[in-house]
Design a protein around this motif. Sequence first.
Motif, PDB file in Angstrom:
ATOM      1  N   ASN A  38      -6.204   0.698   5.295  1.00  0.00           N
ATOM      2  CA  ASN A  38      -4.922   1.366   5.048  1.00  0.00           C
ATOM      3  C   ASN A  38      -5.220   2.770   4.556  1.00  0.00           C
ATOM      4  OD1 ASN A  38      -2.934  -1.244   4.830  1.00  0.00           O
ATOM      5  ND2 ASN A  38      -4.906  -1.671   3.878  1.00  0.00           N
ATOM      6  N   ASP A  69      -4.070 -11.727   5.700  1.00  0.00           N
ATOM      7  CA  ASP A  69      -3.379 -11.108   6.826  1.00  0.00           C
ATOM      8  C   ASP A  69      -1.909 -10.881   6.531  1.00  0.00           C
ATOM      9  OD1 ASP A  69      -5.625 -10.943   8.454  1.00  0.00           O
ATOM     10  OD2 ASP A  69      -5.341 -12.954   9.280  1.00  0.00           O
ATOM     11  N   TRP A  94      -9.156  -5.091   7.485  1.00  0.00           N
ATOM     12  CA  TRP A  94      -8.012  -4.190   7.580  1.00  0.00           C
ATOM     13  C   TRP A  94      -8.278  -2.928   6.761  1.00  0.00           C
ATOM     14  CZ3 TRP A  94      -4.312  -4.965  11.028  1.00  0.00           C
ATOM     15  CH2 TRP A  94      -4.097  -6.258  11.506  1.00  0.00           C
ATOM     16  N   PRO A 147      -1.444   0.073   9.178  1.00  0.00           N
ATOM     17  CA  PRO A 147      -2.765  -0.482   8.892  1.00  0.00           C
ATOM     18  C   PRO A 147      -3.391  -0.961  10.197  1.00  0.00           C
ATOM     19  CG  PRO A 147      -1.033  -1.542   7.592  1.00  0.00           C
ATOM     20  CD  PRO A 147      -0.360  -0.749   8.654  1.00  0.00           C
ATOM     21  N   ARG A 159      -3.217  -5.864   4.539  1.00  0.00           N
ATOM     22  CA  ARG A 159      -2.286  -4.905   5.143  1.00  0.00           C
ATOM     23  C   ARG A 159      -1.223  -4.552   4.108  1.00  0.00           C
ATOM     24  NH1 ARG A 159      -0.222  -7.397  10.702  1.00  0.00           N
ATOM     25  NH2 ARG A 159      -0.175  -9.307   9.446  1.00  0.00           N
ATOM     26  N   TRP A 170       1.395  -9.271   4.774  1.00  0.00           N
ATOM     27  CA  TRP A 170       1.724  -7.932   4.296  1.00  0.00           C
ATOM     28  C   TRP A 170       1.897  -7.977   2.780  1.00  0.00           C
ATOM     29  CZ3 TRP A 170       2.007  -3.440   7.082  1.00  0.00           C
ATOM     30  CH2 TRP A 170       1.960  -3.558   8.472  1.00  0.00           C
TER      31      TRP A 170
END
Length: 276
Positions: free
Chosen positions: A181, A116, A179, A215, A246, A118
């Motif tokens: 992107n 989770d 997630w 994202p 992300r 970045w």
Amino acid sequence: MSRVLIAGCGDLGLELARRLVAEGHAVTGLRRSAQSMPEGVQTLLADVTQPQTLTEIVNIQPEILVYCVAASEHSDESYRLSYVEGLRNVLSVLNEASLQHVFFVSSTGVYGQETDEWLDEGSPAIATHFSGRRMLEAEALLDGYPSTILRFSGIYGPGRRRMLTLAQTPEQWPEKNGWTNRIHRDDGAAFISYLIQQRQNLQLDPLYVVTDHQPLPVHNLLRWLADEQGVDYAGREMPPVQGNKRLSNQRMLASGYQFIYLDYIAGYKSLLDAMD
């Protein structure tokens, strides 16, 4: 004006070629098949995996190489040939040319970790699949060259309707809500063009993560696309967010690039409007 060779003229390469010609560059597109090119683009028929077909590159004397080849299939051997051996072959020929800079379109698949947190250009590239490992192998070939690696997230745009189609069939949505992107094709091409234009004025970084601002979990994206298309997904439970990662585009923004489509809403709305 620069002499630009685009190796790999698929969807992204063709859009980049159109933009570079409009900006006054001399553009040659290298591709295996004799399909039409945008107006003003010189065509070079060659196969990056066949070194004997690449000899004409020297006559072009490109100052800039954009390597955006796509593998012919999703297999380790195809990735090795297309990205590692193909790039090696092109660079070998260009050792005899006046090459000033290489832009290599890589993939954020080199980040195999699921978190989770970045991730950005400073995050370790821990590839867990053959695709990411081959990309890292290709990237390593650029050591010693003036180069910029562009790690693209998932490209979408005109003609790329996979998520739009998937949103119409909720029963086929993935069980895992990881997630996701993405980057619109137009922003991907425009960003490469921007870096080429700014090469004399901007100190280019050796690596950029190329992705948009937002994202989000894949089920959130599918629900939004379903709503926009009038698809009923009542009764479909939202799985917990789990998996993938992300990605941050802060280095893209720091370069001064202005996005065409800031996020999935702007990008997919343009596709949905075009379908009406």
